[in-house]
Design a protein around this motif. Structure first.
Motif, PDB file in Angstrom:
ATOM      1  N   UNK A   1       3.705   0.197 -62.415  1.00 18.40           N
ATOM      2  CA  UNK A   1       5.143   0.185 -62.690  1.00 18.40           C
ATOM      3  C   UNK A   1       5.943   1.243 -61.949  1.00 18.40           C
ATOM      4  N   UNK A   2       5.306   2.418 -61.751  1.00 19.08           N
ATOM      5  CA  UNK A   2       6.060   3.501 -61.136  1.00 19.08           C
ATOM      6  C   UNK A   2       6.044   3.424 -59.615  1.00 19.08           C
TER       7      UNK A   2
ATOM      8  N   UNK B   1      17.218   0.777 -53.866  1.00 16.50           N
ATOM      9  CA  UNK B   1      16.142   0.516 -54.835  1.00 16.50           C
ATOM     10  C   UNK B   1      15.506   1.776 -55.388  1.00 16.50           C
ATOM     11  N   UNK B   2      15.771   2.927 -54.772  1.00 16.86           N
ATOM     12  CA  UNK B   2      15.022   4.126 -55.183  1.00 16.86           C
ATOM     13  C   UNK B   2      15.227   4.455 -56.658  1.00 16.86           C
ATOM     14  N   UNK B   3      16.431   4.103 -57.148  1.00 23.12           N
ATOM     15  CA  UNK B   3      16.707   4.339 -58.566  1.00 23.12           C
ATOM     16  C   UNK B   3      15.873   3.454 -59.486  1.00 23.12           C
ATOM     17  N   UNK B   4      15.256   2.434 -58.918  1.00 24.76           N
ATOM     18  CA  UNK B   4      14.471   1.507 -59.728  1.00 24.76           C
ATOM     19  C   UNK B   4      13.096   2.032 -60.077  1.00 24.76           C
ATOM     20  N   UNK B   5      12.682   3.139 -59.498  1.00 22.90           N
ATOM     21  CA  UNK B   5      11.401   3.743 -59.902  1.00 22.90           C
ATOM     22  C   UNK B   5      11.712   5.075 -60.574  1.00 22.90           C
ATOM     23  N   UNK B   6      10.881   5.487 -61.469  1.00 24.04           N
ATOM     24  CA  UNK B   6      11.117   6.772 -62.146  1.00 24.04           C
ATOM     25  C   UNK B   6      10.905   7.941 -61.188  1.00 24.04           C
ATOM     26  N   UNK B   7      11.489   9.096 -61.516  1.00 28.74           N
ATOM     27  CA  UNK B   7      11.209  10.310 -60.739  1.00 28.74           C
ATOM     28  C   UNK B   7       9.691  10.495 -60.712  1.00 28.74           C
TER      29      UNK B   7
ATOM     30  N   UNK C   1      10.165   9.422 -55.172  1.00 27.31           N
ATOM     31  CA  UNK C   1      11.454   9.841 -55.729  1.00 27.31           C
ATOM     32  C   UNK C   1      11.305  11.202 -56.387  1.00 27.31           C
ATOM     33  N   UNK C   2      12.138  12.156 -55.952  1.00 24.72           N
ATOM     34  CA  UNK C   2      12.067  13.513 -56.497  1.00 24.72           C
ATOM     35  C   UNK C   2      13.247  13.820 -57.413  1.00 24.72           C
ATOM     36  N   UNK C   3      14.329  13.064 -57.270  1.00 27.43           N
ATOM     37  CA  UNK C   3      15.519  13.397 -58.072  1.00 27.43           C
ATOM     38  C   UNK C   3      16.286  12.132 -58.389  1.00 27.43           C
TER      39      UNK C   3
END
Lengths: 464, 464
Positions: free
Chosen positions: A390-391, A412-418, A462-464
């Motif tokens: 999922x992540x 799409x980057x917001x679609x995965x968790x940090x 994704x870091x932030x």
């Protein structure tokens, strides 16, 4: 209508025009002939050689006029390599040289020679130490530009020249971009220049070869220009080239102060006015008249087109502006963003109003291009039905060209968790440069590139 | 002050000057750029290519602009040879080609290729049959000028092209001297020209390569001019070159009639006015504006100097006017006299008065040069105390340069009886050509050349 591409070709300097007109009447005959028309032509040629040599900082008999800067580079490299054939066939160049140098290097490889391409830092400069480490026992020649034609960064020529001298390796300096601004630092063995870059006419380059440098001209013999530049001398243009080099040099200091202030204004204001911009090149050690920046989520070709419609002529190192659809080798070597790339190089007469006009229209044009691209790009795609956990998420941008892969990544980057990753599948050459650059600008982590069936898989965390 | 050396460089045509001035304002930018200045430059370049291609008789995409006629020849030959590398490495050229062709041929030999140099007759023309016999299975390329730059003789291009076509060998025609007068006869595969020969500016050559001819440009890659002419286009000069080619072509027929009449006058009058002169080159199949003659017992360099002082600029193929002290390879191949050689090539504006003025001063100048040489040459030497029989005589001219050996021969020939011989010892390269030529002109027999400790021994039999 401001023309901001002096680094490609400078408008003809008034002195060049005057000298050309005068020399058309006096200098059309063959300077090798002994009759009066020939003698007059010879006098003009000799005087032009004196003037150019003085500006370059060499003896007149060390300087030959070629038919272009490209020819000067080609002849300089092939002649120096052949002259030191016994030493070896190794050539050292920086990775950010002009294409004429890099093409000559590839040609050398095709003929069985070897080439080391010295990397540069993010400002586009070589490290003298790293350059020195590339020199070998069998290095016949090293080449380093005086300053970058694409980002304006000045190279540490004096330091590199010292290292080459210690190693006994001649150094060819491509001074095409800097000759207008002053002589090249001491220590070069060969030097190449191009008149239309300093406000002289097309059709004239210059090649200086220091006495004592082993040099064997290649190709069919020819008695003209010390055997180093075959063909009838392009005399009226040579006269104009030499006269205009003197003229621009006399004005160089004053022009440099003025243009440096204008470029500083662009360097400062563009990132303030336009979001998501990277200004590239060394902020201090640089040519006075040139600045380059890149805009995220922008198609360079469209931006150039819009700027042209608004009256501004600039160039770009974006892949979409290249016939081969690859980003500029200079930006690539620097590892900086290539999408939405704009090079502004100001000719001498540029006014404050010209630059203010540019700064006034640029933000709206960039916003317009971004809007159109945003609208045409598909909405944030739903994650592929991949077996990945999922992540993580796989983004398929195969077949899509710069800047689309980066735009979709941003969506799409917001679609995965940090902590999660997006893997971008892309067969676009520019993505290899622009996805890591995007990560650096957006403070995300570029994990690396993995092999894929088609193109490459770029993994971003994704870091932030 | 009449300038009679149009074959070296023609004065700039007024149309070339106008076009150049206009293009300086419109055509200084990079034609590869998409902004307005670049598009304007591209339009000019495209229009120039259309015009030049029409004049040459080819498609625009078959024609590239080079930086000189020499470069066009070098690139044409190296590209065609490389393109047909698989066929072989044999090159056929005529013995009277321009030095740019012959130097390219020598360069080819230096790289392991082979070259056949086709001889010419006493008029300077190749025989199509003999040219055809030089073609081999492994012939990659043949080269033939359209007309001689030194003696004006037109070559049988159409016939040779037909023979080359039958043999499947591409023919490169160096049309530098004839393009001003009309298109080259059909059948060529590659064609080279030079703008400053037709009244265009220096710095522009042209190379046409017919579609279907295998061609592989040599040297470092470059995207300009279809990869066949590296370096920034010499654009304003290209525009001027194309415009002036059209202009001179429009005037060619009328100019040819006028200049042919003037040249005929020189051809007829010089031998009447000046004793011991040989007019060389084909009397009919020739360029309209060019005539070459040689004067016995005359030092070419001194004669040129005297003509220059009298206001006439001409050139010469005499050995004393060459840096290598060898006579023109063209006169050598023709087997005609080289001493006291004068080439007159009339530019378009030449008047009857100019030619009459030349004919008025020439006899006195030649006589003056002869008188001085006669005075400085030693008196008829007494026969060497050689063990040779009475009816032969050895004349030692070692160390003496053209025309002294011939002058001394003329002085001593009376010292042997009819049927006797004079053996001239000479280390002057020109003597090899001029002693046989003297024999033909003076109706003596040239027996032949014998080896000697130094130089050669030329045996001459007195017949009258």
């Amino acid at each position: 209508m401001p023309y901001f591409d002096a680094a490609s070709a400078a408008p003809l300097h008034p002195v060049a025009r005057q000298a050309l007109l005068a020399a058309l009447d006096e200098g059309w005959a063959d300077p090798a002939r002994l009759y009066r028309e020939g003698r007059r032509a010879r006098l003009l040629l000799d005087a032009a050689r004196e003037a150019a040599a003085e500006a370059v900082g060499c003896r007149p008999d060390e300087l030959t006029f070629t038919s272009s800067g490209t020819r000067a580079v080609h002849s300089g490299i092939s002649g120096a390599l052949a002259g030191r054939r016994r030493v070896g066939r190794h050539l050292v160049v920086s990775a950010v040289e002009h294409s004429s140098v890099l093409h000559a290097a590839s040609d050398h490889e095709d003929r069985g020679g070897s080439v080391a391409r010295v990397p540069v830092d993010r400002t586009g400069a070589v490290s003298p130490r790293v350059f020195g480490e590339a020199l070998r026992e069998d290095t016949a020649l090293a080449c380093l530009q005086s300053a970058s034609h694409e980002v304006g960064t000045e190279q540490p020529v004096a330091e590199v020249a010292g290292i080459c001298r210690s190693a006994g390796v001649p150094l060819l300096v491509d001074a095409a971009q800097s000759l207008a601004w002053g002589p090249v630092p001491e220590g070069w063995s060969l030097l190449a220049g191009s008149a239309h870059k300093w406000g002289g006419p097309a059709g004239v380059g210059l090649l200086a070869v220091r006495k004592g440098v082993r040099f064997a001209p290649q190709g069919p013999a020819d008695e003209r220009e010390s055997g180093r530049a075959p063909g009838f001398e392009n005399l009226p243009a040579i006269v104009a080239a030499a006269a205009s080099l003197r003229a621009v040099r006399a004005e160089a200091d004053a022009d440099a102060v003025r243009l440096r202030a204008l470029v500083d204004r662009i360097r400062t204001r563009v990132p303030e006015l336009v979001p998501d911009v990277e200004v590239v090149g060394d902020p201090e050690r640089r040519l006075p008249h040139l600045v380059t920046f890149s805009c995220l989520y922008v198609d360079g070709e469209t931006l150039l087109h819009e700027l042209d419609r608004a009256g501004f002529s600039v160039s770009s190192g974006s892949s979409c502006t290249s016939s081969t659809l690859t980003p500029s080798h200079v930006l690539k070597a620097m590892g900086v963003l290539s999408e939405g790339n704009v090079r502004v190089s100001l000719p001498r007469g540029t006014t404050d109003e010209d630059v203010d006009g540019f700064l006034a229209v640029l933000p709206g044009l960039v916003a317009g291009v971004r809007e159109k691209l945003e609208a045409s790009a598909p909405a944030a795609p739903s994650p592929s039905p991949s077996p990945a956990p999922d992540d993580s998420l796989v983004l398929d941008t195969l077949g899509k060209r710069c800047p689309i892969p980066v735009i979709e990544l941003a969506k799409v980057i917001g679609g995965v968790p940090v902590g999660g990753t997006v893997t971008v599948l892309s067969d676009d050459e520019a993505a290899r440069l622009d996805i890591p650059a995007w990560c650096a600008m957006r403070e995300q982590e570029y994990v690396g590139e993995e092999p894929a069936d088609r193109g490459a898989a770029h993994v971003v965390r994704r870091l932030s």
